[in-house]
Enzyme design. Structure first.
Site, short mmCIF file in Angstrom:
data_model
loop_
_atom_site.label_atom_id
_atom_site.label_comp_id
_atom_site.label_asym_id
_atom_site.label_seq_id
_atom_site.Cartn_x
_atom_site.Cartn_y
_atom_site.Cartn_z
N MET A 222 0.83 -1.20 0.00
CA MET A 222 0.00 0.00 0.00
C MET A 222 0.86 1.26 0.00
O MET A 222 0.55 2.24 0.68
CB MET A 222 -0.93 -0.04 1.22
CG MET A 222 -1.80 -1.30 1.25
SD MET A 222 -3.01 -1.33 2.58
CE MET A 222 -1.98 -1.14 3.99
N GLY A 223 1.97 1.20 -0.73
CA GLY A 223 2.84 2.36 -0.87
C GLY A 223 3.28 2.91 0.48
O GLY A 223 3.71 2.15 1.35
N ALA A 224 3.16 4.23 0.65
CA ALA A 224 3.61 4.88 1.88
C ALA A 224 2.77 4.49 3.09
O ALA A 224 3.12 4.81 4.22
CB ALA A 224 3.57 6.40 1.70
N GLY A 226 2.29 1.38 3.88
CA GLY A 226 2.79 0.08 4.35
C GLY A 226 2.21 -1.09 3.60
O GLY A 226 2.03 -1.02 2.37
N GLY A 252 7.71 -2.31 -5.24
CA GLY A 252 6.87 -3.51 -5.28
C GLY A 252 7.69 -4.73 -5.72
O GLY A 252 7.50 -5.83 -5.20
N ASP A 253 8.58 -4.53 -6.66
CA ASP A 253 9.43 -5.64 -7.13
C ASP A 253 10.36 -6.12 -6.01
O ASP A 253 10.63 -7.32 -5.89
CB ASP A 253 10.26 -5.20 -8.34
CG ASP A 253 9.38 -4.79 -9.51
OD1 ASP A 253 8.21 -5.22 -9.55
OD2 ASP A 253 9.86 -4.03 -10.37
N1 ADP Z 1 7.09 6.31 0.53
C1 ADP Z 1 7.42 5.11 1.06
N2 ADP Z 1 8.05 5.04 2.25
C2 ADP Z 1 8.40 3.84 2.78
N3 ADP Z 1 8.14 2.65 2.20
C3 ADP Z 1 7.50 2.68 1.01
C4 ADP Z 1 7.12 3.90 0.37
N4 ADP Z 1 6.53 3.59 -0.80
C5 ADP Z 1 6.55 2.25 -0.90
N5 ADP Z 1 7.13 1.70 0.19
C6 ADP Z 1 7.32 0.27 0.49
O1 ADP Z 1 7.30 -0.45 -0.72
C7 ADP Z 1 6.18 -1.36 -0.74
C8 ADP Z 1 5.68 -1.49 -2.16
O2 ADP Z 1 5.23 -0.23 -2.61
P1 ADP Z 1 3.95 -0.06 -3.56
O3 ADP Z 1 3.99 1.33 -4.07
O4 ADP Z 1 2.74 -0.48 -2.81
O5 ADP Z 1 4.23 -1.16 -4.66
P2 ADP Z 1 4.16 -1.10 -6.26
O6 ADP Z 1 5.52 -0.54 -6.65
O7 ADP Z 1 3.98 -2.51 -6.67
O8 ADP Z 1 3.01 -0.21 -6.61
C9 ADP Z 1 5.20 -0.79 0.30
O9 ADP Z 1 4.34 -1.79 0.81
C10 ADP Z 1 6.16 -0.25 1.35
O10 ADP Z 1 6.64 -1.28 2.18
O1 FBP Z 2 5.26 -4.35 -17.06
P1 FBP Z 2 4.71 -3.07 -16.51
O2 FBP Z 2 3.45 -3.27 -15.72
O3 FBP Z 2 4.59 -2.03 -17.58
O4 FBP Z 2 5.73 -2.55 -15.44
C1 FBP Z 2 7.06 -2.33 -15.78
C2 FBP Z 2 7.68 -1.32 -14.90
O5 FBP Z 2 7.54 -1.76 -13.56
C3 FBP Z 2 8.78 -1.67 -12.89
O6 FBP Z 2 9.25 -2.99 -12.82
C4 FBP Z 2 8.61 -1.10 -11.52
O7 FBP Z 2 7.59 -1.81 -10.83
P2 FBP Z 2 7.18 -1.50 -9.33
O8 FBP Z 2 7.37 -0.03 -9.09
O9 FBP Z 2 5.76 -1.97 -9.23
O10 FBP Z 2 8.08 -2.32 -8.46
C5 FBP Z 2 9.69 -0.87 -13.77
O11 FBP Z 2 11.02 -1.30 -13.68
C6 FBP Z 2 9.13 -1.10 -15.15
O12 FBP Z 2 9.36 -0.02 -15.98
#
Ligand code: ADP
Ligand code: FBP
Length: 309
Positions: A222-224, A226, A252-253
């Site tokens: 859930m990004g920032a 958690g 996320g990766d």
């Molecule tokens: N601003 C932030 N500060 C601290 N941790 C973060 C922040 N943004 C993302 N994270 C960490 O990274 C994880 C993945 O981020 P998220 O944005 O949800 O994934 P995705 O890149 O797949 O969209 C979060 O669950 C959190 O643990």
């Molecule tokens: O295949 P998609 O969904 O276009 O995503 C690719 C992009 O996602 C990323 O892997 C980053 O993904 P996350 O921020 O979700 O970890 C980038 O490196 C890449 O440009």
């Protein structure tokens, strides 16, 4: 053995600007390039955390060669299918207020023949001690049922699957019962026909229903805000770690990589959650799509706060 599958890799081009002027001239302050695409990022993080994987998927053209060379330089094992056309470039625009705009290209057309070549490779790797990480979008020519088909194929050989995808890919793959998944808030909300204004309580209900239906393990990022974890009966929530944010691309990766490493090291549920939170927080402290260092992740492990749901 961990096999990461990136059907649609990308050179991630991260540009920093002051404030993005939409429709106007923007002077770029800094630019950097990373070998990216979700599964490739997972492999790079696994490598940094001291474990190993084989990165496969489709690569093509100069971008493909640049990605292969970058992975080779890190002494990572790869086994890609080479396709005609050019692997895409994804542009990430970072503003000084922390706003991120992502321009992800569609990727080159991949023929049915090349798709079969990849599926045959995957079938050869599928064994009881194999975890496939199926991550990200698919390029033109590849149907959205591909992840579901791969899951069914490798399950027959006793292998496990970690899924990180969105939209139709996610929906189709879910029906095939992935063993683990790492949706973000938006992906899970979309699956339920909602937008990202969804409350935590509603997300909790959807994740619970998905887990009941598929019996898989879910790391809901859930990004920032958690993350929430649904690992069998162990259901917990963790606030994000208070780190200095450089770029959230790849966070996320990094969490998916932590899930894979924890699977490989047979970590218990609490160790798994700690590693997921520490690795993803570490990833946001690096510029571009760079993975966090092992030392940083080890330091962050102690700071993870786990709350029962
Ligand atoms: N601003 C932030 N500060 C601290 N941790 C973060 C922040 N943004 C993302 N994270 C960490 O990274 C994880 C993945 O981020 P998220 O944005 O949800 O994934 P995705 O890149 O797949 O969209 C979060 O669950 C959190 O643990
Ligand atoms: O295949 P998609 O969904 O276009 O995503 C690719 C992009 O996602 C990323 O892997 C980053 O993904 P996350 O921020 O979700 O970890 C980038 O490196 C890449 O440009």
């Amino acid at each position: 053995m961990i096999i990461t599958v990136t059907m649609n890799p990308a050179v991630d081009k991260t540009v920093s600007v002051g404030t993005l002027a939409r429709g106007g001239l923007n002077r770029v302050r800094h630019v950097e390039y990373d070998a990216g695409g979700k599964g490739i990022n997972v492999s790079r993080t696994i490598r940094e955390l001291g474990s190993s994987s084989i990165a496969t998927g489709f690569l093509g053209g100069n971008n493909g060669r640049a990605i292969a060379a970058a992975l080779l330089e890190k002494e990572m094992e790869t086994d890609f299918v080479w396709v005609d056309g050019e692997t895409r470039t994804n542009t990430k625009i970072c503003e000084e207020n922390g706003a991120l705009t992502e321009l992800n290209e569609p990727g080159p057309f991949v023929s049915g023949e090349k798709q079969r070549e990849l599926l045959q490779k995957l079938e050869r790797y599928a064994k009881e001690d194999t975890l496939f990480v199926l991550s990200g979008s698919v390029p033109a020519g590849v149907k959205p049922d591909i992840y579901g088909n791969i899951i069914r194929m490798v399950h027959q050989k006793g292998a496990s699957v970690l899924l990180d995808a969105d939209g139709e890919l996610f929906k189709n793959a879910l029906a095939a019962g992935p063993d683990m998944m790492k949706p973000n808030r938006m992906e899970l909300a979309q699956y339920a026909g909602r937008d990202d204004r969804i409350s935590d309580e509603e997300l909790l209900k959807i994740a619970g229903a998905v887990q009941k239906q598929n019996a898989g393990k879910i790391a809901l990022s859930m990004g920032a805000d958690g993350a929430m974890f649904f690992l069998g009966d162990y259901r917990v929530k963790c606030p994000a770690l208070p780190v200095k944010v450089q770029s959230t691309v790849g966070a996320g990766d990094a969490m998916a990589a932590a899930l894979a490493c924890a699977w490989s090291a047979k970590c218990d549920v609490e160790e798994t959650v700690r590693l997921c939170m520490a690795a993803s927080a570490g990833a946001v402290t690096t510029t571009g799509t760079k993975p966090p260092s092992r030392e940083l992740v080890e330091n962050l492990l102690k700071q993870v706060v786990i709350e029962k749901l």
